[in-house]
Design an enzyme around this catalytic site. Structure first.
Site, PDB file in Angstrom:
ATOM      1  N   GLU A 185       0.817  -1.231   0.000  1.00 43.87           N
ATOM      2  CA  GLU A 185       0.000   0.000   0.000  1.00 43.87           C
ATOM      3  C   GLU A 185       0.850   1.280   0.000  1.00 43.87           C
ATOM      4  O   GLU A 185       0.773   2.081   0.923  1.00 43.87           O
ATOM      5  CB  GLU A 185      -0.953  -0.021   1.195  1.00 43.87           C
ATOM      6  CG  GLU A 185      -1.869  -1.237   1.174  1.00 43.87           C
ATOM      7  CD  GLU A 185      -2.885  -1.250   2.310  1.00 43.87           C
ATOM      8  OE1 GLU A 185      -2.755  -0.458   3.246  1.00 43.87           O
ATOM      9  OE2 GLU A 185      -3.818  -2.075   2.238  1.00 43.87           O
TER      10      GLU A 185
ATOM     11  N   ASN B 219       1.842  -5.145  -3.217  1.00 47.00           N
ATOM     12  CA  ASN B 219       0.451  -5.448  -2.857  1.00 47.00           C
ATOM     13  C   ASN B 219      -0.295  -4.162  -2.521  1.00 47.00           C
ATOM     14  O   ASN B 219       0.202  -3.338  -1.753  1.00 47.00           O
ATOM     15  CB  ASN B 219       0.471  -6.374  -1.632  1.00 47.00           C
ATOM     16  CG  ASN B 219      -0.893  -6.907  -1.241  1.00 47.00           C
ATOM     17  OD1 ASN B 219      -1.543  -7.576  -2.046  1.00 47.00           O
ATOM     18  ND2 ASN B 219      -1.329  -6.631  -0.027  1.00 47.00           N
TER      19      ASN B 219
ATOM     20  N   HIS C  48     -10.596  -5.510  -1.830  1.00 48.19           N
ATOM     21  CA  HIS C  48     -11.568  -5.225  -0.761  1.00 48.19           C
ATOM     22  C   HIS C  48     -12.689  -4.407  -1.395  1.00 48.19           C
ATOM     23  O   HIS C  48     -12.580  -3.191  -1.561  1.00 48.19           O
ATOM     24  CB  HIS C  48     -10.910  -4.425   0.378  1.00 48.19           C
ATOM     25  CG  HIS C  48      -9.873  -5.186   1.126  1.00 48.19           C
ATOM     26  ND1 HIS C  48     -10.181  -6.282   1.904  1.00 48.19           N
ATOM     27  CD2 HIS C  48      -8.534  -5.021   1.223  1.00 48.19           C
ATOM     28  CE1 HIS C  48      -9.068  -6.748   2.448  1.00 48.19           C
ATOM     29  NE2 HIS C  48      -8.054  -6.011   2.048  1.00 48.19           N
TER      30      HIS C  48
ATOM     31  N   GLU D  54      -6.616 -10.351  -1.024  1.00 52.21           N
ATOM     32  CA  GLU D  54      -7.331 -10.051   0.229  1.00 52.21           C
ATOM     33  C   GLU D  54      -8.829  -9.908  -0.019  1.00 52.21           C
ATOM     34  O   GLU D  54      -9.494  -9.051   0.579  1.00 52.21           O
ATOM     35  CB  GLU D  54      -6.771  -8.763   0.861  1.00 52.21           C
ATOM     36  CG  GLU D  54      -5.272  -8.806   1.093  1.00 52.21           C
ATOM     37  CD  GLU D  54      -4.747  -7.613   1.902  1.00 52.21           C
ATOM     38  OE1 GLU D  54      -5.546  -6.821   2.434  1.00 52.21           O
ATOM     39  OE2 GLU D  54      -3.505  -7.492   1.995  1.00 52.21           O
TER      40      GLU D  54
ATOM     41  N   ASP E 106     -12.552  -9.548  -0.060  1.00 54.19           N
ATOM     42  CA  ASP E 106     -13.822  -9.563   0.688  1.00 54.19           C
ATOM     43  C   ASP E 106     -14.728  -8.513   0.067  1.00 54.19           C
ATOM     44  O   ASP E 106     -14.263  -7.597  -0.604  1.00 54.19           O
ATOM     45  CB  ASP E 106     -13.647  -9.395   2.205  1.00 54.19           C
ATOM     46  CG  ASP E 106     -12.862  -8.174   2.633  1.00 54.19           C
ATOM     47  OD1 ASP E 106     -12.762  -7.200   1.855  1.00 54.19           O
ATOM     48  OD2 ASP E 106     -12.347  -8.180   3.777  1.00 54.19           O
TER      49      ASP E 106
HETATM   50  C1  XIL Z   1      -5.694  -5.881   8.597  1.00 52.48           C
HETATM   51  C2  XIL Z   1      -5.942  -7.007   9.588  1.00 52.48           C
HETATM   52  O1  XIL Z   1      -6.872  -7.920   9.051  1.00 52.48           O
HETATM   53  C3  XIL Z   1      -6.460  -6.437  10.890  1.00 52.48           C
HETATM   54  O2  XIL Z   1      -6.587  -7.452  11.880  1.00 52.48           O
HETATM   55  C4  XIL Z   1      -5.506  -5.354  11.393  1.00 52.48           C
HETATM   56  O3  XIL Z   1      -6.049  -4.759  12.546  1.00 52.48           O
HETATM   57  C5  XIL Z   1      -5.279  -4.297  10.326  1.00 52.48           C
HETATM   58  O4  XIL Z   1      -4.815  -4.924   9.144  1.00 52.48           O
HETATM   59  N1  XIL Z   1      -4.731  -4.356   3.825  1.00 52.48           N
HETATM   60  C6  XIL Z   1      -3.712  -5.191   4.210  1.00 52.48           C
HETATM   61  C7  XIL Z   1      -3.856  -6.037   5.425  1.00 52.48           C
HETATM   62  O5  XIL Z   1      -2.724  -5.310   3.478  1.00 52.48           O
HETATM   63  O6  XIL Z   1      -2.638  -6.196   6.103  1.00 52.48           O
HETATM   64  C8  XIL Z   1      -4.889  -5.475   6.363  1.00 52.48           C
HETATM   65  O7  XIL Z   1      -5.082  -6.408   7.437  1.00 52.48           O
HETATM   66  C9  XIL Z   1      -6.168  -5.177   5.642  1.00 52.48           C
HETATM   67  C10 XIL Z   1      -5.958  -4.143   4.566  1.00 52.48           C
END
Ligand code: XIL
Length: 330
Positions: free
Chosen positions: A135, A183, A219, A249, A251
């Site tokens: 990020e 990522n 996401h 990731e 969802d």
């Molecule tokens: C999130 C975790 O799921 C949480 O438990 C934590 O509090 C914050 O991070 N992008 C990412 C992940 O690359 O590392 C993040 O994970 C979600 C967003």
């Protein structure tokens, strides 16, 4: 019910997988959760949601803690799953000593290199890949603020990959070499941030620094998910640069705009279908990972208040329409 990983692998993908957050979240003591997680017919890969992040692995300067990460390595090895290792350099979940040290650029660069070389050496060939930088970009495509960027400047990005490459190349002969990934979220469809990501890949390549893949977090929001066509086009754009892609990731959360009724769950199923299908239609998309699989343990409600129901399983471990839609796409 369809076995998602079996279907993915039969179709030529490396995995269908999930993030997992253990120890200490309650997942690790929930027998239903553990049974589904450990079932490699369903999940052929895991990503530690938190256990390998900077704050977890180097809580104090040069004091490394691999307890949590080693648990994930063991889960993967015990059940024959791939492991994506996440992550080495990110703006958040970094240790106080990094944030509070008032470091010079040279000092912080040395801290970054020491972190990368130690952590990569420890987990070694257990990792299919490392998310080297996580990020790094604003939505307009410029670098986003972080202690790394603010102190070192844009060079931090290229140095992180250079250090990761050196750490991987220093692994003992015969060790499988983890792939090196960038990522991010918001880079799944054409747009300024995706173009900027392509440019980062090209710049690393121009400098002869290794990058093997781009992780598309994915996401998404119910009813607001990028179209199948846009998701295919963007994946193909990365693959055309000579890197692989993974949905890292996934969802798809309900916002206030969609009710969690049958209409909403049908829309969510369609959005999951389109996203997974976009990977199935691109050869260089090698795997699909959801960011945990049960609503009870999803990160969404705590980060996006009032939103949720984003995963494939209801809190009680019954499967949503989205689960079956993923099975249809695979
Ligand atoms: C999130 C975790 O799921 C949480 O438990 C934590 O509090 C914050 O991070 N992008 C990412 C992940 O690359 O590392 C993040 O994970 C979600 C967003």
């Amino acid at each position: 019910a369809p076995y998602l990983n079996d279907l993915a692998q039969a179709a030529g993908k490396l995995w269908f997988g999930t993030a997992t957050d253990q120890p200490g979240t309650g997942e690790d003591t929930n027998i239903l959760y553990q049974t589904i997680l450990n079932n490699t017919h369903i999940f052929g890969q895991i990503t530690p949601a938190n256990a390998m992040k900077f704050v977890s692995t180097e809580p104090e300067q040069n004091v490394f803690n691999y307890t949590g990460g080693d648990i994930d390595v063991a889960i993967a090895q015990d059940h024959g799953k791939y492991l994506r290792c996440h992550n080495l350099v990110w703006a958040t979940q970094i240790s106080d000593f990094v944030l509070d040290g008032n470091w010079s650029a040279d000092e912080l660069t040395a801290i970054m290199q020491n972190h990368i070389s130690n952590v990569v050496a420890h987990f070694g060939g257990a990792c299919y890949s490392w998310d080297v930088v996580n990020e790094a970009l604003n939505s307009n495509g410029t670098f986003s603020p972080s202690v790394w960027y603010d102190t070192i400047g844009p060079e931090y990005f290229y140095l992180a990959f250079q250090f990761a490459q050196e750490a991987v190349d220093a692994l003992p002969a015969g060790t499988p070499k983890p792939k090196l990934y960038y990522n991010d979220y918001g880079i799944e469809a054409p747009g300024n941030k995706s173009t900027a990501t392509e440019n980062l890949v090209k710049e690393l390549q121009a400098r002869n620094i290794r990058i093997d893949g781009v992780g598309l977090e994915s996401h998404f929001e119910v009813g607001g998910t990028p179209s199948l066509e846009d998701q295919i086009a963007q994946k193909e754009a990365y693959v055309a640069l000579g890197v692989e892609v993974v949905i890292t990731e996934l969802d798809i959360r309900f916002t206030q705009a969609n009710a969690t009724n049958s209409t909403g769950f049908a829309q969510q199923a369609q959005d999951y279908y389109d996203t997974v299908e976009s990977c199935m239609e691109v050869d260089g998309c090698v795997g699909i990972t959801v960011w945990d699989f049960d609503d009870q343990y999803s990160w969404i409600p705590s980060t996006f208040p009032g939103e949720g129901a984003a995963t494939l399983y209801n809190a009680d471990f019954t499967r949503k329409p989205a689960y079956y839609a993923v099975g249809d796409a695979l």
